[in-house]
Design a protein around this motif. Sequence first.
Motif, PDB file in Angstrom:
ATOM      1  N   ALA A   1       3.625  -7.645   8.859  1.00 23.75           N
ATOM      2  CA  ALA A   1       3.508  -6.286   8.342  1.00 23.75           C
ATOM      3  C   ALA A   1       4.887  -5.653   8.268  1.00 23.75           C
ATOM      4  CB  ALA A   1       2.582  -5.446   9.228  1.00 23.75           C
ATOM      5  N   GLY A   2       4.974  -4.573   7.526  1.00 25.12           N
ATOM      6  CA  GLY A   2       6.234  -3.851   7.410  1.00 25.12           C
ATOM      7  C   GLY A   2       6.009  -2.521   6.726  1.00 25.12           C
ATOM      8  N   MET A   3       7.087  -1.770   6.546  1.00 26.35           N
ATOM      9  CA  MET A   3       6.977  -0.458   5.910  1.00 26.35           C
ATOM     10  C   MET A   3       8.337  -0.053   5.376  1.00 26.35           C
ATOM     11  SD  MET A   3       6.758   2.030   9.292  1.00 26.35           S
ATOM     12  CE  MET A   3       8.121   2.065  10.485  1.00 26.35           C
TER      13      MET A   3
ATOM     14  N   HIS B   1       0.850  -1.188   0.000  1.00 25.88           N
ATOM     15  CA  HIS B   1       0.000   0.000   0.000  1.00 25.88           C
ATOM     16  C   HIS B   1       0.885   1.237   0.000  1.00 25.88           C
ATOM     17  CE1 HIS B   1      -3.679  -2.303   1.034  1.00 25.88           C
ATOM     18  NE2 HIS B   1      -2.832  -3.074   1.700  1.00 25.88           N
ATOM     19  N   THR B   2       0.392   2.281  -0.617  1.00 22.64           N
ATOM     20  CA  THR B   2       1.107   3.556  -0.582  1.00 22.64           C
ATOM     21  C   THR B   2       0.431   4.550   0.361  1.00 22.64           C
ATOM     22  OG1 THR B   2      -0.137   4.315  -2.514  1.00 22.64           O
ATOM     23  CG2 THR B   2       2.012   3.289  -2.912  1.00 22.64           C
ATOM     24  N   ASP B   3      -0.722   4.184   0.881  1.00 23.91           N
ATOM     25  CA  ASP B   3      -1.480   5.055   1.783  1.00 23.91           C
ATOM     26  C   ASP B   3      -1.520   4.425   3.171  1.00 23.91           C
ATOM     27  OD1 ASP B   3      -4.380   5.687   3.060  1.00 23.91           O
ATOM     28  OD2 ASP B   3      -3.671   7.407   1.903  1.00 23.91           O
ATOM     29  N   ALA B   4      -1.051   5.169   4.175  1.00 24.71           N
ATOM     30  CA  ALA B   4      -1.003   4.630   5.530  1.00 24.71           C
ATOM     31  C   ALA B   4      -2.396   4.334   6.070  1.00 24.71           C
ATOM     32  CB  ALA B   4      -0.280   5.609   6.453  1.00 24.71           C
ATOM     33  N   GLY B   5      -3.382   5.123   5.674  1.00 27.85           N
ATOM     34  CA  GLY B   5      -4.746   4.872   6.131  1.00 27.85           C
ATOM     35  C   GLY B   5      -5.285   3.552   5.610  1.00 27.85           C
ATOM     36  N   GLU B   6      -5.017   3.262   4.335  1.00 27.84           N
ATOM     37  CA  GLU B   6      -5.442   1.982   3.770  1.00 27.84           C
ATOM     38  C   GLU B   6      -4.728   0.829   4.464  1.00 27.84           C
ATOM     39  OE1 GLU B   6      -4.722   2.110  -0.381  1.00 27.84           O
ATOM     40  OE2 GLU B   6      -6.258   3.652  -0.795  1.00 27.84           O
ATOM     41  N   PHE B   7      -3.440   1.017   4.746  1.00 31.07           N
ATOM     42  CA  PHE B   7      -2.682  -0.006   5.458  1.00 31.07           C
ATOM     43  C   PHE B   7      -3.292  -0.279   6.829  1.00 31.07           C
ATOM     44  CE2 PHE B   7       0.585  -0.484   8.797  1.00 31.07           C
ATOM     45  CZ  PHE B   7       1.036  -1.762   8.505  1.00 31.07           C
ATOM     46  N   LEU B   8      -3.618   0.773   7.571  1.00 36.29           N
ATOM     47  CA  LEU B   8      -4.196   0.589   8.898  1.00 36.29           C
ATOM     48  C   LEU B   8      -5.565  -0.074   8.825  1.00 36.29           C
ATOM     49  CD1 LEU B   8      -3.177   3.921  10.655  1.00 36.29           C
ATOM     50  CD2 LEU B   8      -2.376   1.623  11.238  1.00 36.29           C
TER      51      LEU B   8
ATOM     52  N   GLU C   1      -6.395  -2.360   6.829  1.00 36.22           N
ATOM     53  CA  GLU C   1      -6.170  -3.791   6.626  1.00 36.22           C
ATOM     54  C   GLU C   1      -5.429  -4.435   7.790  1.00 36.22           C
ATOM     55  OE1 GLU C   1      -4.902  -5.743   3.216  1.00 36.22           O
ATOM     56  OE2 GLU C   1      -5.784  -4.342   1.785  1.00 36.22           O
ATOM     57  N   ALA C   2      -4.443  -3.748   8.321  1.00 36.90           N
ATOM     58  CA  ALA C   2      -3.556  -4.359   9.320  1.00 36.90           C
ATOM     59  C   ALA C   2      -3.841  -3.908  10.744  1.00 36.90           C
ATOM     60  CB  ALA C   2      -2.099  -4.045   8.975  1.00 36.90           C
ATOM     61  N   GLY C   3      -4.793  -3.012  10.925  1.00 41.49           N
ATOM     62  CA  GLY C   3      -5.030  -2.448  12.252  1.00 41.49           C
ATOM     63  C   GLY C   3      -5.346  -3.481  13.318  1.00 41.49           C
ATOM     64  N   ASP C   4      -6.188  -4.457  13.005  1.00 45.11           N
ATOM     65  CA  ASP C   4      -6.529  -5.482  14.002  1.00 45.11           C
ATOM     66  C   ASP C   4      -5.292  -6.302  14.384  1.00 45.11           C
ATOM     67  OD1 ASP C   4      -9.128  -4.632  13.997  1.00 45.11           O
ATOM     68  OD2 ASP C   4      -9.884  -6.275  12.749  1.00 45.11           O
TER      69      ASP C   4
END
Length: 299
Positions: free
Chosen positions: A70-72, A10-17, A19-22
């Motif tokens: 996850a990663g970044m 993902h290039t957007d942190a909001g989209e990443f969160l 999906e991966a927030g839980d």
Amino acid sequence: MSGAPTLHFHTDAGEFLAEAGDHLAANAVIGTVVATVAQRQVARRADGVTPPEDDWWLVVRDASGAVVGAGMRTAPFAPRPPFLLPMPDEAAVSLARIWHERGEEVRAVNGALPAVRRCAAEVTRLGGGRVEVAQHTRLHELDDLAEPARAPGALVTATGDDVDLVAEWFGAFMADADEQAGRPRGVSAHETPDRAELLRRIRDGRVWFWTDETGRRVHLTAANPPSFGVARIGPVYTPPEQRGRGWASNAVAEVSRRLRAEGARVCLFTDQANPTSNRIYANLGYRPVVDMANLVIVS
């Protein structure tokens, strides 16, 4: 259906969160760095600050679709090391192969062991070079806070008038940490927050000084705002001429107490090569959670 994990960028942190927030919430201490950076980037985007185009966020899913890693890659300093959380070995190896296939140069990898070791080894297998350890770190969580021997002075919250000293001590922190660990000063690449970010942290009440009996500032402790209920302390910095007087122990204890009073779990990193800081935090009641490493790939 293949049982191999799949990697989703993902290039957007909001989209990443989204999906991966839980997954991050369920592993909130281990995921503290990724969660903090992602939430900070979401807040900056809301303020109109656009992240670099080559930043990315990674979600690893198993064959059932469950998030298992996850990663970044968001580091603003060279060589922009990706930061990896725990993930299956297959995923760590696949990540290196994806970088190789798309021509993404990676000269360092930071994060949780053994994922970073597996990934870096595959990077060198595909592209040559060798892996060296720049720094071994350990993430700790506070258990029961143990009171240190009382030092004179008091903890005070930094104000906007302190920003120059805060900037100076943030900048000195990593170079001095290298020296204390027996490494050349400045060898550890790291982010030094810009003035706007430091002012934001000060405004949010997340930077403190320990002052001695005369009111002189002799130590700095900072913290990140809680992410998924976990607040991470750092940096913790005492100028060389003030060390050995108990300032750090007393400041970190008081900051830890305040963060706990807000309802947060509290964690921090130590450099495994620095026995002094490891002893201080162990004596305060911090217990190891996971080992991490900053690895570099050299020709």
